[in-house]
Scaffold this motif. Sequence first.
Motif, short mmCIF file in Angstrom:
data_model
loop_
_atom_site.label_atom_id
_atom_site.label_comp_id
_atom_site.label_asym_id
_atom_site.label_seq_id
_atom_site.Cartn_x
_atom_site.Cartn_y
_atom_site.Cartn_z
N MET A 1 0.85 -1.20 0.00
CA MET A 1 0.00 0.00 0.00
C MET A 1 0.88 1.24 0.00
N SER A 2 0.53 2.24 -0.79
CA SER A 2 1.33 3.45 -0.88
C SER A 2 1.18 4.28 0.38
N ASN A 3 2.18 5.09 0.65
CA ASN A 3 2.14 5.96 1.83
C ASN A 3 1.05 7.01 1.69
N HIS A 4 0.50 7.39 2.83
CA HIS A 4 -0.62 8.34 2.87
C HIS A 4 -0.11 9.72 3.26
N ILE A 5 -0.32 10.68 2.37
CA ILE A 5 0.06 12.06 2.61
C ILE A 5 -1.20 12.90 2.76
N VAL A 7 -2.50 16.78 2.90
CA VAL A 7 -2.15 18.16 2.60
C VAL A 7 -3.22 19.08 3.19
N VAL A 8 -2.80 19.97 4.10
CA VAL A 8 -3.75 20.89 4.74
C VAL A 8 -3.32 22.32 4.45
N ILE A 9 -3.99 22.93 3.49
CA ILE A 9 -3.72 24.30 3.05
C ILE A 9 -5.05 24.94 2.72
N ASP A 10 -5.28 26.17 3.15
CA ASP A 10 -6.58 26.78 2.88
C ASP A 10 -6.67 27.40 1.47
N ASP A 11 -5.53 27.64 0.83
CA ASP A 11 -5.54 28.16 -0.53
C ASP A 11 -5.82 27.02 -1.51
N ASP A 12 -6.94 27.12 -2.23
CA ASP A 12 -7.38 26.02 -3.09
C ASP A 12 -6.37 25.70 -4.19
N VAL A 13 -5.80 26.73 -4.81
CA VAL A 13 -4.88 26.50 -5.93
C VAL A 13 -3.64 25.75 -5.47
N THR A 14 -3.02 26.23 -4.38
CA THR A 14 -1.81 25.59 -3.87
C THR A 14 -2.10 24.17 -3.41
N ARG A 15 -3.20 24.00 -2.69
CA ARG A 15 -3.54 22.67 -2.17
C ARG A 15 -3.77 21.68 -3.32
N ASN A 16 -4.54 22.09 -4.32
CA ASN A 16 -4.83 21.20 -5.44
C ASN A 16 -3.57 20.88 -6.25
N THR A 17 -2.65 21.85 -6.33
CA THR A 17 -1.39 21.60 -7.04
C THR A 17 -0.59 20.51 -6.34
N GLY A 26 2.48 8.69 -7.21
CA GLY A 26 2.11 7.37 -6.73
C GLY A 26 1.71 7.29 -5.27
N TYR A 27 1.54 8.43 -4.62
CA TYR A 27 1.15 8.43 -3.22
C TYR A 27 -0.38 8.46 -3.08
N ARG A 28 -0.85 7.93 -1.97
CA ARG A 28 -2.24 8.13 -1.60
C ARG A 28 -2.33 9.49 -0.92
N VAL A 29 -3.19 10.38 -1.44
CA VAL A 29 -3.22 11.76 -0.96
C VAL A 29 -4.63 12.14 -0.51
N SER A 30 -4.70 12.73 0.68
CA SER A 30 -5.94 13.33 1.18
C SER A 30 -5.70 14.82 1.34
N GLN A 31 -6.77 15.57 1.44
CA GLN A 31 -6.63 17.01 1.58
C GLN A 31 -7.69 17.58 2.50
N ALA A 32 -7.35 18.72 3.09
CA ALA A 32 -8.28 19.46 3.93
C ALA A 32 -7.90 20.93 3.84
N SER A 33 -8.89 21.79 4.07
CA SER A 33 -8.63 23.23 4.00
C SER A 33 -8.55 23.87 5.37
N ASP A 34 -8.83 23.09 6.42
CA ASP A 34 -8.82 23.65 7.77
C ASP A 34 -8.51 22.58 8.80
N ALA A 35 -8.37 23.00 10.06
CA ALA A 35 -8.02 22.08 11.14
C ALA A 35 -9.11 21.06 11.40
N ALA A 36 -10.35 21.47 11.22
CA ALA A 36 -11.46 20.53 11.45
C ALA A 36 -11.38 19.37 10.46
N GLY A 37 -11.10 19.67 9.21
CA GLY A 37 -10.95 18.62 8.21
C GLY A 37 -9.75 17.74 8.50
N LEU A 38 -8.67 18.36 8.97
CA LEU A 38 -7.47 17.60 9.34
C LEU A 38 -7.80 16.58 10.42
N ARG A 39 -8.47 17.02 11.48
CA ARG A 39 -8.78 16.12 12.59
C ARG A 39 -9.69 14.98 12.14
#
Length: 235
Positions: A1-5, A7-17, A26-39
């Motif tokens: 299984m690939s490593n899980h990264i 990314v928590v950034i509130d700027d949509d462009v930077t986060r999506n990049t 090849g990484y498994r990637v999740s994203q959130a725009s705030d601390a609530a999503g991170l938790r």
Amino acid sequence: MSNHILVVIDDDVTRNTLVGYFDKEGYRVSQASDAAGLRAIFTQHHVDILILDINVSDEDGLLLTRELRGESTAGIILLTGRVDSIDRIIGLEMGADDCITHPIALRELLARVKNLLWRVSLMAGDMVSESVLPPGTISFGDWRFDIARRALFHDDKPVRLTKAEYELLVALTSCPNQVLSREKILNLLSHRVDMPNDRTIDVLIRRLRAKIEFDPKNPQIFVTVHGEGYMFAGD
């Protein structure tokens, strides 16, 4: 299984990049725009690496780093827009493993992620105690420091080190019972630790004492020699 990264950034462009870049790598990637999503993601999934913008919108990213470090062994890379060393120093104090400034160089960030994943995997793996200390291993008191494997053990239980803590411990243990000035230590670390300064060394010493000393306020292993620097005085 690939490593899980995560990314928590509130700027949509930077986060999506970043999400798109690491997904293509090849990484498994999740994203959130705030601390609530991170938790929410941390609660539901195992995270190997957290890439966190210090200026996350709903909370102080530095305080969030301290909270996460007390609960998780995930590698933490902070993103900051400040070009001075203040955020980097405070981030280290809070328990971050690395810090990178905007604008983000994607290939550099990828290299840092790979390096951090390797070190996190070493500490997470089952490591067998050796009856005879192998070459490159230093023993002091109840501690064993395997330099080649970047692994620190207390009574054969692994203790996690950040990259900067590891580099500092190598520098100090390589010169036992010798006083190293801050300048000397900086020379030993400067090619590996971004923008180091005297305060960085003091912060890292405090962190090593907190992990290793029986009484960090009365250190017996990492001794301060006033007006000169620090000395490793382990057995």
